[in-house]
Design a protein around this motif. Structure first.
Motif, short mmCIF file in Angstrom:
data_model
loop_
_atom_site.label_atom_id
_atom_site.label_comp_id
_atom_site.label_asym_id
_atom_site.label_seq_id
_atom_site.Cartn_x
_atom_site.Cartn_y
_atom_site.Cartn_z
N ALA A 182 -68.21 -47.67 55.69
CA ALA A 182 -68.47 -48.10 54.31
C ALA A 182 -68.08 -49.56 54.11
CB ALA A 182 -67.71 -47.21 53.32
N ARG B 230 -71.63 -51.40 53.32
CA ARG B 230 -71.95 -51.47 51.89
C ARG B 230 -71.90 -52.91 51.39
NH1 ARG B 230 -74.42 -47.00 50.69
NH2 ARG B 230 -74.31 -47.81 48.58
N TRP C 191 -67.02 -45.16 47.10
CA TRP C 191 -67.11 -44.31 48.28
C TRP C 191 -65.77 -44.22 49.02
CZ3 TRP C 191 -70.36 -40.72 48.84
CH2 TRP C 191 -71.68 -40.83 48.42
N TYR D 284 -70.57 -38.89 51.99
CA TYR D 284 -70.91 -40.28 52.31
C TYR D 284 -72.02 -40.34 53.35
CZ TYR D 284 -70.70 -44.93 54.29
OH TYR D 284 -71.04 -46.17 54.76
N GLY E 16 -74.60 -41.81 51.32
CA GLY E 16 -74.14 -43.19 51.27
C GLY E 16 -74.65 -44.08 52.37
N TYR F 2 -73.37 -42.97 43.16
CA TYR F 2 -73.82 -41.78 43.86
C TYR F 2 -75.20 -41.32 43.40
CZ TYR F 2 -68.74 -41.80 44.16
OH TYR F 2 -67.43 -42.18 44.33
#
Length: 474
Positions: free
Chosen positions: A26, A30, A39, A54, A58, A473
């Motif tokens: 992440a 991200r 997250w 995730y 994600g 999300y």
């Protein structure tokens, strides 16, 4: 045999390793700070469940396009070089130049675009085109319900297949599950080559792609007659017989070089899903004469090499506005950049009108968007709540000349997760048609005021604020 203590230790270590790997991914992958915090916080609080969520929802980027495919099919597409550069008004040269840098296609002249304002009108035109096909039919859609509308499409597609037309149908792997009876099964029984885009039944291999959906809606007949926009294939779009869940939407009939651009997008999705390469005259015919005078470009967007094409097009269009911006969208959850651009435009004196459904079919999205209303109205934007039926239309007009239509919504799912396709058009006559349609819709809508926003009850505001926290999300 390992004792209970050893088993618990190994389980705890495995959970810690999974959570650590998820947090590191992440942090490295991200972009938005708020999304990273959301997250990472979820993973820390719920190491196993948060990590699973995730990796399901994600991980939003895939690389699916071979370098040779991108260069050989998109960047040197013949339609990309049909633009009459002297025909582009200087007023719009910077905005169209932005699209040249973002998209794999150049804007091309020689197109015609006809708005289809209801499902009955759109489906009748699409079925008529299918019946007139002589070489090929390609159809991509997010949802293809096996209801009265879907069954009609299957029958007409089968009739085309039986008379020797090459037919290919692509349905999103999640969208195919919206129907109680899977349309893919009936298409295949009818002898029609049909595939699911990123099916999700091969778990855990497909886990990382679970949230990456093909939201495009395109029908191409003989490579020269097309339809695209926001309509899925389902009964709810039919104005005469919508069933219990009526939906208002816009679709568009297109002719000219733009069809070759849409066909390239379909061919890429089809090859990714089936490994079959579509090429040659049945799919990509030579354009002998122009279908109209309209300037148009396809804007493919997705969590791959075309990442954020539509988002940056929206930002560039807002910055280019001089008089008026009209946005019609069913789901309005813009990020801070888009939100700031709209507010800045209103502060410059631009008339900014946002037409949003009074009651959304996705209540969580509706609640998450409400906390934005106050700050938008405070900066001078206007919000109009459109009446039933639920309006699923996607439209942006700038100064009643530049047009953006297609499948993408103003929310994170469309702008970051889904594979989308929009049309960028430049034409005063078409823009005036759509402006008249939007004005009629606005005249029947309720203007949201700051008094309305402040009158919301405390429980409702708390619920909306909590829903807003879920935006990363959604």
């Amino acid at each position: 045999m390992l004792g209970t203590g050893w088993t618990a230790s190994i389980t705890a270590f495995a959970a810690f390793a999974l959570a650590a790997a998820s947090v590191m991914h992440a942090l490295l992958q991200r972009r938005e700070t708020g999304t990273v915090i959301a997250w990472v916080g979820l993973i820390v609080l719920l190491p196993v469940a948060g990590s699973i969520l995730y990796w399901m929802f994600g991980v939003n980027r895939i690389r699916r396009r071979a370098h040779a495919l991108r260069e050989g099919h998109l960047l040197v597409d013949p339609a990309a070089h049909n633009t009459n550069e002297t025909g582009i008004p200087p007023r719009w040269s910077r905005l169209l130049g932005c699209g040249d840098r973002l998209a794999p296609f150049r804007a091309s002249t020689g197109n015609s675009v006809r708005p289809l304002l209801s499902g009955d009108q759109a489906y009748a035109a699409m079925l008529e085109a299918i019946d007139g096909a002589s070489r090929s039919i390609t159809l991509a859609t997010y949802i293809f319900d096996y209801d009265v509308v879907g069954q009609r499409f299957v029958r007409h597609l089968k009739a085309a297949r039986d008379r020797g037309v090459e037919v290919r149908v692509l349905i999103d792997g999640i969208g195919a599950r919206y129907s109680r009876r899977n349309t893919l099964r009936f298409l295949r029984r009818a002898g029609i080559p049909a595939a699911a885009f990123m099916p999700v039944h091969h778990l855990p291999r497909t886990l990382a792609a679970f949230n990456l959906r093909n939201h495009r809606k395109m029908l191409l007949v003989d490579g020269e007659h097309g339809f695209t926009g926001g309509m899925n294939i389902r009964r709810g779009h039919s104005a005469s017989d919508p069933g219990p869940h009526p939906i208002q939407d816009l679709h568009f009939e297109v002719r000219g070089p733009i069809c070759l651009q849409l066909q390239r997008i379909f061919a890429e999705d089809w090859q990714f899903s089936t490994q079959e390469k579509l090429e040659g005259a049945p799919w990509f015919p030579e354009m002998s004469r122009p279908a109209g005078a309209l300037l148009c470009r396809a804007l493919p967007d997705g969590p791959d090499e075309d990442f954020e094409v539509i988002k940056f097009t929206l930002l560039a269009a807002i910055a280019e506005a001089r008089e008026r911006i009209t946005v019609v969208t069913p789901y309005f959850l813009p990020d801070l950049e888009l939100l700031g651009a709209l507010k800045a435009a209103a502060l410059r004196g631009i008339e900014v009108d946002l037409l949003l459904p009074a009651r959304n079919n996705l209540r969580l999205v509706e609640w998450a968007g409400r906390p934005l209303h106050g700050e938008i109205l405070t900066r001078g934007c206007r919000i109009w709540l459109t009446p039933p039926p639920f309006n699923h239309s996607k439209l942006m007009l700038v100064d009643r000349e530049w047009i953006l239509v297609g499948s993408a919504n103003w929310d994170p799912r469309s702008l970051r997760l889904n594979f989308e396709c929009n049309l960028e058009c430049l034409d005063r006559e078409l823009a005036q048609q759509l402006a008249d349609w939007a004005e009629d819709l606005r005249s029947r809508s309720h203007p949201l005021t700051l008094d309305d926003v402040h009158a919301r009850s405390l429980p409702a505001r708390l619920r909306d604020g909590a829903a807003r926290l879920l935006t990363p999300y959604l």
